[in-house]
Structures are given as structure tokens and as C-alpha cells.
Design a protein around this motif. Structure first.
Motif, PDB file in Angstrom:
ATOM      1  N   ARG A 252       0.848  -1.201   0.000  1.00 14.40           N
ATOM      2  CA  ARG A 252       0.000   0.000   0.000  1.00 14.40           C
ATOM      3  C   ARG A 252       0.883   1.250   0.000  1.00 14.40           C
ATOM      4  NH1 ARG A 252      -0.107   2.233   5.190  1.00 14.40           N
ATOM      5  NH2 ARG A 252       0.468   0.805   6.862  1.00 14.40           N
TER       6      ARG A 252
ATOM      7  N   TYR B 208      11.190   8.065  14.832  1.00 20.09           N
ATOM      8  CA  TYR B 208      11.079   8.160  13.371  1.00 20.09           C
ATOM      9  C   TYR B 208      12.169   9.082  12.813  1.00 20.09           C
ATOM     10  CZ  TYR B 208       9.115   9.160   8.743  1.00 20.09           C
ATOM     11  OH  TYR B 208       8.935   9.319   7.383  1.00 20.09           O
TER      12      TYR B 208
ATOM     13  N   THR C  55      -0.909   9.422   2.195  1.00 23.89           N
ATOM     14  CA  THR C  55      -0.888   8.011   2.617  1.00 23.89           C
ATOM     15  C   THR C  55      -1.310   7.916   4.080  1.00 23.89           C
ATOM     16  OG1 THR C  55       1.371   8.119   3.446  1.00 23.89           O
ATOM     17  CG2 THR C  55       1.111   7.557   1.106  1.00 23.89           C
TER      18      THR C  55
HETATM   19  N1  LIG Z   1       3.787   9.892   3.218  1.00 24.48           N
HETATM   20  C1  LIG Z   1       4.637  10.896   3.367  1.00 24.48           C
HETATM   21  O1  LIG Z   1       4.224  12.079   3.346  1.00 24.48           O
HETATM   22  C2  LIG Z   1       6.112  10.637   3.570  1.00 24.48           C
HETATM   23  C3  LIG Z   1       6.952  11.742   3.782  1.00 24.48           C
HETATM   24  C4  LIG Z   1       8.321  11.533   3.956  1.00 24.48           C
HETATM   25  C5  LIG Z   1       8.822  10.237   3.904  1.00 24.48           C
HETATM   26  N2  LIG Z   1       7.984   9.166   3.709  1.00 24.48           N
HETATM   27  C6  LIG Z   1       8.580   7.813   3.677  1.00 24.48           C
HETATM   28  O2  LIG Z   1       8.099   7.109   2.535  1.00 24.48           O
HETATM   29  C7  LIG Z   1       8.016   5.709   2.828  1.00 24.48           C
HETATM   30  C8  LIG Z   1       6.626   5.205   2.489  1.00 24.48           C
HETATM   31  O3  LIG Z   1       5.705   5.901   3.304  1.00 24.48           O
HETATM   32  P1  LIG Z   1       4.124   5.812   3.149  1.00 24.48           P
HETATM   33  O4  LIG Z   1       3.633   7.181   3.344  1.00 24.48           O
HETATM   34  O5  LIG Z   1       3.753   5.034   1.938  1.00 24.48           O
HETATM   35  O6  LIG Z   1       3.770   4.973   4.473  1.00 24.48           O
HETATM   36  P2  LIG Z   1       2.554   4.022   4.810  1.00 24.48           P
HETATM   37  O7  LIG Z   1       1.371   4.371   3.967  1.00 24.48           O
HETATM   38  O8  LIG Z   1       2.393   4.032   6.287  1.00 24.48           O
HETATM   39  O9  LIG Z   1       3.099   2.593   4.334  1.00 24.48           O
HETATM   40  C9  LIG Z   1       4.150   1.996   5.047  1.00 24.48           C
HETATM   41  C10 LIG Z   1       4.459   0.656   4.425  1.00 24.48           C
HETATM   42  O10 LIG Z   1       5.454   0.013   5.259  1.00 24.48           O
HETATM   43  C11 LIG Z   1       5.003  -1.284   5.554  1.00 24.48           C
HETATM   44  N3  LIG Z   1       5.511  -1.811   6.814  1.00 24.48           N
HETATM   45  C12 LIG Z   1       5.423  -1.241   8.038  1.00 24.48           C
HETATM   46  N4  LIG Z   1       5.940  -2.078   8.954  1.00 24.48           N
HETATM   47  C13 LIG Z   1       6.350  -3.206   8.297  1.00 24.48           C
HETATM   48  C14 LIG Z   1       6.939  -4.422   8.713  1.00 24.48           C
HETATM   49  N5  LIG Z   1       7.184  -4.696   9.997  1.00 24.48           N
HETATM   50  N6  LIG Z   1       7.252  -5.343   7.772  1.00 24.48           N
HETATM   51  C15 LIG Z   1       6.980  -5.118   6.455  1.00 24.48           C
HETATM   52  N7  LIG Z   1       6.406  -3.973   6.016  1.00 24.48           N
HETATM   53  C16 LIG Z   1       6.090  -3.031   6.932  1.00 24.48           C
HETATM   54  C17 LIG Z   1       3.471  -1.132   5.632  1.00 24.48           C
HETATM   55  O11 LIG Z   1       2.850  -2.390   5.617  1.00 24.48           O
HETATM   56  P3  LIG Z   1       1.445  -2.668   6.434  1.00 24.48           P
HETATM   57  O12 LIG Z   1       0.354  -2.351   5.476  1.00 24.48           O
HETATM   58  O13 LIG Z   1       1.528  -4.128   6.758  1.00 24.48           O
HETATM   59  O14 LIG Z   1       1.439  -1.803   7.652  1.00 24.48           O
HETATM   60  C18 LIG Z   1       3.243  -0.277   4.395  1.00 24.48           C
HETATM   61  O15 LIG Z   1       3.278  -1.060   3.238  1.00 24.48           O
HETATM   62  C19 LIG Z   1       8.374   5.575   4.318  1.00 24.48           C
HETATM   63  O16 LIG Z   1       9.717   5.158   4.437  1.00 24.48           O
HETATM   64  C20 LIG Z   1       8.189   6.973   4.863  1.00 24.48           C
HETATM   65  O17 LIG Z   1       9.003   7.215   5.990  1.00 24.48           O
HETATM   66  C21 LIG Z   1       6.642   9.349   3.542  1.00 24.48           C
END
Ligand SMILES: NC(=O)c1ccc[n+]([C@@H]2O[C@H](COP(=O)([O-])OP(=O)(O)OC[C@H]3O[C@@H](n4cnc5c(N)ncnc54)[C@H](OP(=O)(O)O)[C@@H]3O)[C@@H](O)[C@H]2O)c1
Length: 250
Positions: A26, A169, A204
Motif C-alpha cells: 500500500r 522516526y 498516505t
Molecule cells: N507519506 C509521506 O508524506 C512521507 C513523507 C516523507 C517520507 N515518507 C517515507 O516514505 C516511505 C513510504 O511511506 P508511506 O507514506 O507510503 O507509508 P505508509 O502508507 O504508512 O506505508 C508503510 C508501508 O510500510 C510497511 N511496513 C510497516 N511495517 C512493516 C513491517 N514490519 N514489515 C513489512 N512492512 C512493513 C506497511 O505495511 P502494512 O500495510 O503491513 O502496515 C506499508 O506497506 C516511508 O519510508 C516513509 O518514511 C513518507
């Protein structure tokens, strides 16, 4: 360095490439999986929840893109034996790996370091830092078999400039920046290029958890950002190594 999200690619841009994405079920991981498969790559979709991994897999296949591989693994509980098995599975099935994208992560809790919950601190460090370290270590032999391999670490602005209350984080993203930079120096003379990427803000679950009162309609979707990931895995980005990259929405 800023990377444009406005990248148009052909359906054979990444043909023949094998790319592992963590957290592919996701959020940003799923969006990049769809674009990477659209560009011709075989994506190894790693995630802990088989149900949502299968749903994302169906979306890729239904769209007519290259069929991905599902790899269920919980990065919090994964042991050295799991990583050994992953290395074996990648080498036995593909003989190489062209891309490793450390996307999975958890936000932890927004609170002062003084009060930070110890168990949550450990979990955040395990998923956001220790797992990418172990995954990278076990997959370097497969990346070495590729003529042109990439490692990409998803970072954050709070991993480059400290911000109060971002707790484990923020600290984990500083560690990821350190891991990325150290690796890029160690692998400088090899075929493996290593960079970190701050995607800024995306609509997200993680963003919603961090900013619950925000109007999400004003936040870019992960699908609007993911073409940049195809670029970063492509021939055109071959010269990038040891960079702190940021996505530029345009
Ligand atoms: N969204 C933003 O605005 C933003 C900004 C800066 C940086 N980022 C970075 O971008 C990346 C993606 O973020 P996102 O926004 O897509 O986050 P997200 O929607 O919370 O998705 C996180 C993903 O990590 C997986 N995950 C968490 N714990 C896990 C585990 N123990 N084993 C395997 N998978 C695991 C989740 O799987 P589950 O579905 O099983 O929980 C999900 O697929 C992250 O590294 C985040 O720090 C995001």
C-alpha cells in the motif's frame, strides 16, 4: 538534489530488471510497484500482510503490467535465517537483483524523547533501520551480479533537519541517511549506486497519522510521485551516487 516527478517512461524502460520494494502492499510502495511493473520491471513485492499484498498484485496483473513476485515477510520479526533464505530465493530465481528500494517504515509516536516508549523505540528502529541494514547486507551479493544496480533508501525531511517530537522516526531517518552515505562510499567503485530520497509529502496512511487534522485533498497522491522512482531505477539516473535526493512535484 531535486528529482522531478514529471517523468514519462516507455513500457520497456526497465525490461529485464528485477527490483525489490519493501512495503509494496500500500501507500507509496504500491504506487511505485505499479509504475515499475508498467515500465517492464519484475517487482519482488515484500510486505507483512499477505491479503493486501495479493490485492496489490491483482492490480498490477489486471492492468496488464509485468507479473510481480509476492514475498511475505515481517521486517520487525525477520531473523538472519529469513534474510539468508531471501538471498537464496533471489539468486536461485533471478541470478541477480537490479534494484533494492527500502520503502517500508513506521511513524512511531509524536512525543518528547524524554517520554518516548521504549518498546515503540525498538520497533521503529528495527523496522526503519535494522531491517534495511540486514536486507542490504544479504542482497549485496545479488546486486553485485547486476551490471547496473541501485539501492534507494526512503528518508524524510526530519532525517535531514531535526524537528522536535518526531522521536524514533526522525532519529531512524538520520540513521538511514548515514547508512546510505556510508554504503555509497564503500560501493563507490562497484556497479551499485546508493542514494536516499525524501519524497516530501504524500497522501498516505503515514501522512494522515502524522497530520490528522490536515485536508488530505491538498496533499499529492503517491501515484503522482511514483514516476520519479522509475527514473531513479533507469539508465538516466546511473550517475547518481551518495546523493540526498528530494522529490519535486511539477
Ligand atoms: N507519506 C509521506 O508524506 C512521507 C513523507 C516523507 C517520507 N515518507 C517515507 O516514505 C516511505 C513510504 O511511506 P508511506 O507514506 O507510503 O507509508 P505508509 O502508507 O504508512 O506505508 C508503510 C508501508 O510500510 C510497511 N511496513 C510497516 N511495517 C512493516 C513491517 N514490519 N514489515 C513489512 N512492512 C512493513 C506497511 O505495511 P502494512 O500495510 O503491513 O502496515 C506499508 O506497506 C516511508 O519510508 C516513509 O518514511 C513518507
Amino acid at each position: 538534489m531535486q528529482i522531478s516527478t514529471n517523468y514519462s517512461f516507455s513500457q520497456d524502460e526497465l525490461t529485464g530488471k528485477v527490483i525489490l520494494v519493501t512495503g509494496a502492499n500500500r501507500g507509496f510502495g504500491k504506487a511505485m510497484t505499479l509504475d515499475l511493473a508498467k515500465a517492464g520491471a519484475t517487482v519482488i513485492m515484500l510486505g507483512r500482510d499477505l491479503g493486501s499484498l495479493e490485492t496489490a498484485y491483482d492490480e498490477v496483473v489486471d492492468a496488464g503490467f509485468v507479473e510481480p513476485i509476492l514475498y511475505p515477510l515481517d521486517l520487525e520479526g525477520a531473523t538472519p535465517e529469513h534474510y539468508d533464505q531471501l538471498q537464496k530465493d533471489v539468486l536461485d530465481n533471478f541470478g541477480k537483483l537490479d534494484g533494492l528500494i527500502h520503502n517500508a517504515g513506521i511513524i512511531g509516536a509524536m512525543m518528547p524523547i524524554e517520554q518516548y516508549d521504549l518498546k515503540l523505540w525498538y520497533s521503529t528502529m528495527q523496522i526503519n533501520v535494522n531491517a534495511p541494514f540486514m536486507l542490504t547486507q544479504c542482497l549485496i551479493p545479488a546486486l553485485n551480479k547486476s551490471p547496473d544496480a541501485r539501492i534507494l533508501f526512503l528518508s524524510s525531511s526530519v532525517g535531514r533537519n531535526a524537528r522536535a517530537y518526531w522521536g524514533a522516526y526522525g532519529v531512524s531517518k538520520f540513521a538511514i541517511e548515514g547508512l546510505s552515505k556510508t554504503l555509497s562510499e564503500e560501493l563507490e567503485k562497484t556497479n551499485i549506486k546508493t542514494n536516499s530520497l525524501d519524497p516530501k509529502r504524500m497522501r498516505t496512511k503515514m501522512r494522515q497519522t502524522a497530520y490528522p487534522a490536515e485536508n488530505a485533498d491538498n496533499i499529492p497522491t503517491p501515484e503522482s510521485m511514483s514516476p520519479a522512482i522509475v527514473y531513479l531505477m533507469s539508465e538516466g539516473a546511473k550517475a547518481l551516487n551518495g546523493e540526498q535526493l528530494t522529490l519535486e512535484l511539477n
